[in-house]
Motif scaffolding. Structure first.
Motif, PDB file in Angstrom:
ATOM      1  N   SER A  43      55.178  40.076  52.335  1.00 36.17           N
ATOM      2  CA  SER A  43      54.396  38.837  52.274  1.00 36.17           C
ATOM      3  C   SER A  43      54.739  38.048  51.016  1.00 36.17           C
ATOM      4  N   LYS A  44      54.306  36.796  51.033  1.00 37.39           N
ATOM      5  CA  LYS A  44      54.461  35.941  49.860  1.00 37.39           C
ATOM      6  C   LYS A  44      53.094  35.711  49.223  1.00 37.39           C
ATOM      7  N   PRO A  45      53.058  35.339  47.959  1.00 43.45           N
ATOM      8  CA  PRO A  45      51.764  35.085  47.311  1.00 43.45           C
ATOM      9  C   PRO A  45      51.238  33.702  47.658  1.00 43.45           C
ATOM     10  N   TYR A  46      50.008  33.444  47.286  1.00 45.67           N
ATOM     11  CA  TYR A  46      49.433  32.105  47.442  1.00 45.67           C
ATOM     12  C   TYR A  46      49.946  31.188  46.349  1.00 45.67           C
ATOM     13  N   VAL A  65      45.260  39.225  35.038  1.00 47.97           N
ATOM     14  CA  VAL A  65      45.139  40.609  34.588  1.00 47.97           C
ATOM     15  C   VAL A  65      46.523  41.081  34.137  1.00 47.97           C
ATOM     16  N   ASP A 109      40.934  29.491  41.610  1.00 54.51           N
ATOM     17  CA  ASP A 109      40.243  30.711  41.190  1.00 54.51           C
ATOM     18  C   ASP A 109      38.729  30.591  41.406  1.00 54.51           C
ATOM     19  N   ARG A 121      47.370  38.892  40.843  1.00 54.79           N
ATOM     20  CA  ARG A 121      46.239  38.985  41.770  1.00 54.79           C
ATOM     21  C   ARG A 121      46.497  38.136  43.016  1.00 54.79           C
ATOM     22  N   GLY A 122      47.762  38.070  43.421  1.00 55.56           N
ATOM     23  CA  GLY A 122      48.090  37.396  44.674  1.00 55.56           C
ATOM     24  C   GLY A 122      48.383  35.920  44.548  1.00 55.56           C
ATOM     25  N   THR A 123      48.280  35.362  43.346  1.00 54.02           N
ATOM     26  CA  THR A 123      48.548  33.936  43.154  1.00 54.02           C
ATOM     27  C   THR A 123      49.830  33.763  42.346  1.00 54.02           C
ATOM     28  N   TRP A 159      48.800  42.903  35.139  1.00 55.74           N
ATOM     29  CA  TRP A 159      49.612  43.535  36.199  1.00 55.74           C
ATOM     30  C   TRP A 159      50.211  42.446  37.065  1.00 55.74           C
ATOM     31  N   LEU A 180      42.798  30.088  35.999  1.00 58.29           N
ATOM     32  CA  LEU A 180      43.185  31.311  36.704  1.00 58.29           C
ATOM     33  C   LEU A 180      43.023  32.557  35.827  1.00 58.29           C
ATOM     34  N   LEU A 181      42.295  33.525  36.379  1.00 56.97           N
ATOM     35  CA  LEU A 181      42.137  34.808  35.691  1.00 56.97           C
ATOM     36  C   LEU A 181      43.421  35.618  35.840  1.00 56.97           C
ATOM     37  N   SER A 232      44.728  39.711  48.473  1.00 58.34           N
ATOM     38  CA  SER A 232      45.698  39.453  47.417  1.00 58.34           C
ATOM     39  C   SER A 232      47.095  39.179  47.962  1.00 58.34           C
ATOM     40  N   ARG A 234      53.106  41.121  39.956  1.00 57.62           N
ATOM     41  CA  ARG A 234      54.040  41.451  41.033  1.00 57.62           C
ATOM     42  C   ARG A 234      55.263  40.542  40.865  1.00 57.62           C
TER      43      ARG A 234
END
Lengths: 106, 345
Positions: A103-106, A56, B91, A40-42, A58, A53-54, B126, A60
């Motif tokens: 892009s890079k994640p947070y 899911v 979060d 989720r981007g983190t 999926w 942290l949630l 995201s 990346r």
């Protein structure tokens, strides 16, 4: 009017992996290395993430080439990865005029 | 020993002078807080090589509550937003943005009392963007079932706790049938546990129009991240602008309270800007800490100073500086007593 881009160089691939068993761990990646795994981007790998942290199912996963690559390297890498992982999509990574087009994640 | 330990992040530009004024007011309310100062923003790049130093993250992780001033986010290129990074790392999935008309700040709309709940971690935030060809860019809009369900459930919980009557889901599921459709589906599922609360849904563009036509029809809104970003600023503008708009970023065990306005670097050090938004965020924080009496005391004093209109900042027609406005609120609190008479019902 066209956008002026002189060069595009393939440097890796983002693969979106479905995992029900937490953060994917990889071995035997040549000619790639895993730069990060995010959810989720983190960023969740490498390093730690807070237990709040949630996550899911999926992830990346960014794989950067350690040497010059072609489409065939990505094709064979996906075939190898498919033996272990379920993946939903792959996105090739290019440098445009040596600037990252990703892009890079947070 | 202090009752609460709060990480105070003054931020950039006018942030430090605003946060100092807000700290003075909160301390004057008699609430027992030990403030732990931490840094964030562009100044940290030279010192630590990052906008968000590890020390700041560790302080928030330890204290679980922070009050934050504004920061500057580069547009288009450069480093990622420190604000969004904080929300992601901790979060903080619920961005609570109340929009309430302030009697002393007259606007064309004077009957607004809306609680906005913006999903704060997903959607186009995201950070999944690619140039998929030399002339095509793509940003993934990530909507997840658990992420959507928990923001809806959070909104219903707050609505129930505050005696609110109706929660409406804002979406664009007529066009983005799968992503916004999932958000709406999760909202409807969450609503089942709150049968006493009326529910509804509205398409985001219609929501914007309805807000300016008849804002009194809205009670609580639940929104995906990007629509939430835009609609909450619209709501803020309708009740007096970002200078009065508080915000809270709340997760399951951590909360960061911050104004949503920018750092206004051209006014930095001039003792000029209105600290009301950060102060109102501080009031939200006090309620979060269970310090309801102090929260009401400050809120009433701020309203009274604004209503008198003598020692207010330039943006609401006054000539007072940040310090003088804060001092006026403290004087008003002292006149009013310790706030015991206003214990919240």
């Amino acid at each position: 009017m066209e956008r002026a881009v002189k060069s595009a160089r393939l440097v890796g691939v983002d693969i979106y992996i479905i995992s029900e068993n937490g953060v994917p761990q990889f071995t035997d990646l040549a000619p790639f290395q895993c730069e990060f795994v995010s959810n989720r981007g983190t960023k969740v790998w490498p390093g730690n993430f807070l237990p709040d942290l949630l996550l899911v199912n999926w992830y990346r996963c960014r794989f950067l080439a350690t040497s010059e690559i072609t489409d065939k390297d990505i094709d064979s890498f996906l075939a190898r990865l498919s033996e272990t992982w379920l993946w939903s999509a792959a996105q090739k990574l290019w440098l445009y005029d040596n600037e990252p087009g990703f892009s890079k994640p947070y | 020993m202090s009752k609460h330990v709060v990480t105070l992040i003054p931020g950039e530009g006018t942030g430090p002078e605003i946060c100092e004024a807000v700290k003075r007011v909160i301390d004057a309310s008699g609430v027992n807080i030990k403030w732990e100062y931490e840094e964030i923003g562009l100044d940290c790049l030279d010192k630590y090589g990052t906008l968000l130093p590890e020390k700041t993250i560790n302080s928030i992780a330890k204290n679980r509550v922070a009050l934050k001033g504004p920061t500057t986010t580069p547009v288009g290129t450069g480093h990622k937003s420190a604000n969004v990074t904080l929300r992601k790392v901790f979060d903080l999935y619920s961005n609570v943005r109340p929009a309430v008309s302030i009697p002393a700040v007259r606007r064309p709309w004077n009957d607004i009392n809306i609680l906005n709940f913006r999903e704060n971690t997903e959607d186009t935030y995201s950070a999944i963007e690619h140039m998929v060809s030399s002339e095509v860019a793509q940003c993934l809009k990530v909507i997840t079932w658990p992420g959507s369900f928990r923001i809806a459930d959070f909104a219903f919980k707050w609505a129930r706790a505050q005696g609110r009557k109706k929660v409406v889901c804002v979406h664009k599921a007529n066009i983005m049938k799968i992503t916004d459709g999932l958000f709406l589906e999760a909202f409807r599922e969450a609503a089942k546990a709150y049968p006493e609360i009326e529910t509804g849904d509205i398409i985001v563009d219609n929501c914007a129009m309805q807000l300016v036509r008849n804002p009194a029809q809205f009670d609580c809104l639940v929104l995906p991240n990007l629509y939430g970003d835009i609609i909450t600023d619209l709501c803020a503008g309708m009740v007096g602008g970002l200078g009065f708009a508080p915000g809270a970023n709340i997760g399951d065990s951590c909360a960061i309270f911050e104004a949503v306005h920018g750092s206004a670097p051209k006014y930095a050090g001039l003792n000029k800007v209105n600290p009301s938004a950060v102060l109102s965020s501080g009031i939200m924080m006090l309620r979060w800490l269970g310090e309801n009496t102090a929260a009401v005391c400050i809120e009433r004093a701020m309203q009274a100073v604004l209503a008198e209109g003598r020692r207010v900042t330039y943006d609401v027609g006054g000539t007072a500086g940040t310090d003088e406005y804060a001092g006026a609120i403290i004087e008003k609190m002292n006149e009013q007593g310790n706030g015991e008479q206003w214990k919240e019902q």
